[in-house]
Design an enzyme around this catalytic site. Structure first.
Site, mmCIF file in Angstrom:
data_model
loop_
_atom_site.group_PDB
_atom_site.id
_atom_site.type_symbol
_atom_site.label_atom_id
_atom_site.label_comp_id
_atom_site.label_asym_id
_atom_site.label_seq_id
_atom_site.Cartn_x
_atom_site.Cartn_y
_atom_site.Cartn_z
ATOM 1 N N GLY A 4 -0.281 8.950 1.462
ATOM 2 C CA GLY A 4 0.217 10.284 1.175
ATOM 3 C C GLY A 4 1.612 10.525 1.698
ATOM 4 O O GLY A 4 2.422 11.190 1.055
ATOM 5 N N LYS B 101 5.241 0.155 8.027
ATOM 6 C CA LYS B 101 4.904 1.456 7.442
ATOM 7 C C LYS B 101 6.150 2.332 7.533
ATOM 8 O O LYS B 101 6.637 2.621 8.620
ATOM 9 C CB LYS B 101 3.738 2.098 8.176
ATOM 10 C CG LYS B 101 3.367 3.470 7.627
ATOM 11 C CD LYS B 101 2.144 4.064 8.317
ATOM 12 C CE LYS B 101 0.876 3.415 7.815
ATOM 13 N NZ LYS B 101 -0.324 4.153 8.267
ATOM 14 N N GLY C 255 0.823 -1.203 0.000
ATOM 15 C CA GLY C 255 0.000 0.000 0.000
ATOM 16 C C GLY C 255 0.855 1.251 0.000
ATOM 17 O O GLY C 255 1.960 1.262 0.551
ATOM 18 N N ASP D 99 -10.044 9.931 11.481
ATOM 19 C CA ASP D 99 -10.105 9.543 10.067
ATOM 20 C C ASP D 99 -10.815 8.208 9.925
ATOM 21 O O ASP D 99 -10.367 7.334 9.175
ATOM 22 C CB ASP D 99 -8.686 9.478 9.481
ATOM 23 C CG ASP D 99 -8.703 9.494 7.952
ATOM 24 O OD1 ASP D 99 -9.743 9.869 7.376
ATOM 25 O OD2 ASP D 99 -7.685 9.131 7.331
#
Length: 598
Positions: free
Chosen positions: A23, A42, A20, A136
């Site tokens: 931004g 990540k 993935g 979010d």
């Protein structure tokens, strides 16, 4: 970004493939050679390594996830913020996002909806209770596993109240189709903002469509602020009255009118799941009348002509002679008419006077200046802002506060409202947490050092270290080091010379076990100093452990005290059995549960 394939991070994580791209970061699948398992890593993109704002957001996500431990939240295993590669190592999940699932199915069957929304709310309840607002929530951040379990992901813009203050620009960066009205306006948010986003997600699950769409993000954001959503039942007639009420209550424009806590919404979901035809006793969202874009006045229809009958000539009658009695009655009647007319005129004058008075009052109100809620904002910015200092006279005083960072407003007087120009406004500004000096405990016995740190209002963490020069069981050094000034509540690492293994044990996992089994497990682990606290919980069966004061697998001394919290079961059952005893920390959501009559 595929240049990192086959790269080994931290000497143990070998990157296999990209899964993935966001931004500011890229998520890779990797293998952990130490634990022999797949992990998700990540990594902050190289172009943002020098940007302090993105570094702060990335660090904030790691802090947020590290504070959480819940079956419906992605676990974090490791973090690294040193050198060129900054990354978070997380649980690797095989599955697809809830958004991908909805794109395939459209509206989701009601049974699945209950399962997904309950798990989401439980995850939010866990986060909110620890001071974390996700900010979010959207189906793209909900991973759906094959067994029906969901995992909430991506705390990248989460607000961790204990760590930092979110700037005005950062507060409105969530996905525009799911953000709350206050977030769209750039205002501070709290857990009720996550409730709104959950309501939007529930709307989409039940109808297969989003409540607000538009050609541009700005258009959608304006609708979030100004437009009432179309009722879900008008989009999907299969949406029940009770479900519609839950959705519309969660999506109220005013945060004060929404569910105040995730648990309140969870209770209503549970009630509706038990009785699909349930109708709640709170009002629906206001119905907004749709006015035509180009209103046209209706043409007046001509009145039909009325044919007049030919006049009939009536012979004139002779005037009758008026008697004295009749003349007297006429005088009385005229006086009565005059008095009535006078009273009527007086009433008209009074009404006119009241109208003038209200006009003057409204004019005065128009001259009043709105003072917003300034709590949580930077005091220096507020007092320098012409939007405020042009109308109000500010004064300030400071005090220590353990919950609000230094320089932020803790209190204001008067509170928010409309005030005349020149009103004096007093601001109480936080000095941050109280500070204390780390005591010199080097060479002390471990137990003595712990007592000293507690007396100094400091927390501690024991790290066993081999030493040839310091006697077993004594402190080698501390981190932060002695004489360092730190905020109250700081965790001080005590590096203690290696002691015998028998005095140090692992804390077992007790959550989900029966109380008796938990007690036996603690005793077998040589942890004899424990206490039990009892609380009501609608979602944990009576007699089972809800939580424990020290996380599982933590290494502690055998003398460490552990508190376990055991469920008393549902409040509803306790009331029905006549055994209910109110608790000081009882959630208001319980009261809502019983108001339904169950």
């Amino acid at each position: 970004m595929n240049t990192m394939i086959n790269t080994v991070l931290g000497g143990r994580y070998t990157i296999l493939e990209t899964v993935g791209v966001g931004g500011m970061s890229v998520v890779y699948k990797a293998v952990d050679s130490v634990e022999n398992r797949f992990v998700a890593i990540k990594v902050l993109k190289p172009e943002f390594l020098s940007d302090e704002r993105f570094r702060r957001r990335f660090l904030n996500e790691s802090r947020a996830i590290a504070m959480l431990s819940h079956v419906n939240i992605v676990d974090v295993y490791d973090v690294n913020f040193e050198g060129d590669n900054q990354y978070i190592v997380m649980e690797y999940i095989e599955g697809r996002t809830l958004k991908e699932y909805m794109e395939f199915t459209g509206a989701i069957p009601i049974g699945e909806v209950f399962g997904y929304i309950k798990q989401t709310l439980r995850a939010l309840r866990h986060a909110h209770e620890r001071g974390i607002v996700h900010r979010d929530i959207k189906p793209q951040n909900i991973m759906l596993l094959d067994d029906g379990t969901i995992k909430v992901m991506d705390f990248g813009i989460a607000h961790v109240s204990n760590f930092e203050t979110i700037t005005m620009t950062d507060t409105a960066i969530g996905s525009v189709h799911y953000i709350s009205p206050e977030q769209a306006k750039g205002l501070p948010v709290d857990d009720k903002s996550d409730i709104y986003s959950t309501g939007v997600m529930l709307y989409e699950m039940m109808t297969g469509v989003l409540p607000f769409t538009g050609e541009t993000p700005v258009t959608v954001a304006l609708k979030q602020v100004q437009t009432e959503p179309k009722k879900p039942s008008e989009v999907n007639p299969n949406v029940s009255k009770g479900m519609e009420q839950i959705i519309l209550k969660a999506m109220k424009k005013d945060p004060a009118e929404r569910y105040q806590h995730a648990k309140e919404m969870l209770v209503d979901i549970k009630i509706l799941e038990d009785n699909k035809d349930w109708v709640f006793d709170y009002p629906d969202a206001p119905v907004v009348e749709k006015k035509p874009e180009n209103p046209v006045e209706e043409e007046k229809k001509p009145e039909p002509e009325i044919k007049k009958e030919p006049e009939t000539v009536v012979p004139k009658k002779k005037k009758k002679k008026v008697t004295a009695k009749q003349r007297k009655w006429r005088v009385i009647r005229n006086k009565l008419l005059a008095v009535t007319a006078g009273v009527f005129l007086a009433v008209v004058l009074v009404m006119f006077g009241l109208g003038v008075m209200f006009t003057v009052v409204n004019q005065l109100n128009d001259d009043l200046i709105e003072l917003p809620n300034l709590v949580g904002q930077v005091a220096s910015d507020v007092m320098a802002d012409p939007r405020y200092n042009s109308f109000f006279e500010f004064s300030d005083e400071s005090r220590y506060d353990d919950t609000i960072g230094a320089g932020l407003i803790v209190e204001q007087s008067p509170e928010e409202g409309n005030y005349s120009r020149g009103t004096k406004v007093k601001l109480v500004v936080s000095n941050g947490k109280r500070t204390v000096t780390v005591p010199d405990v080097n060479g002390w016995e471990e137990a003595q050092a712990i007592v000293k740190l507690k007396q100094s209002d400091l927390l501690y963490e024991i790290i066993q270290t081999q030493s040839d020069s310091v006697e077993d069981g004594k402190v080698i050094r501390t981190e932060p080091s002695k004489s360092t000034t730190v905020p109250v509540g700081t965790t001080v690492k005590l590096y203690v010379s290696f002691t015998t293994e028998a005095t140090r044990v692992y804390v077992p996992g007790l959550v989900g076990y029966k109380e008796e089994i938990a007690r036996q497990t603690l005793q077998k682990s040589q942890l004899y100093y424990f206490s039990v606290r009892y609380e009501y919980d609608d979602f944990v069966e009576k007699g089972y452990v809800i939580s424990q004061s020290i996380e599982k697998e933590t290494i502690v001394d055998v003398s460490e005290e552990i508190i376990i919290v055991v469920s008393l079961g549902s409040v509803a059952d306790a009331i029905a059995n006549g055994t209910y005893m109110p608790q000081n920390d009882q959630s208001t959501a319980f009261d809502d549960y019983y108001d339904t009559g169950e």
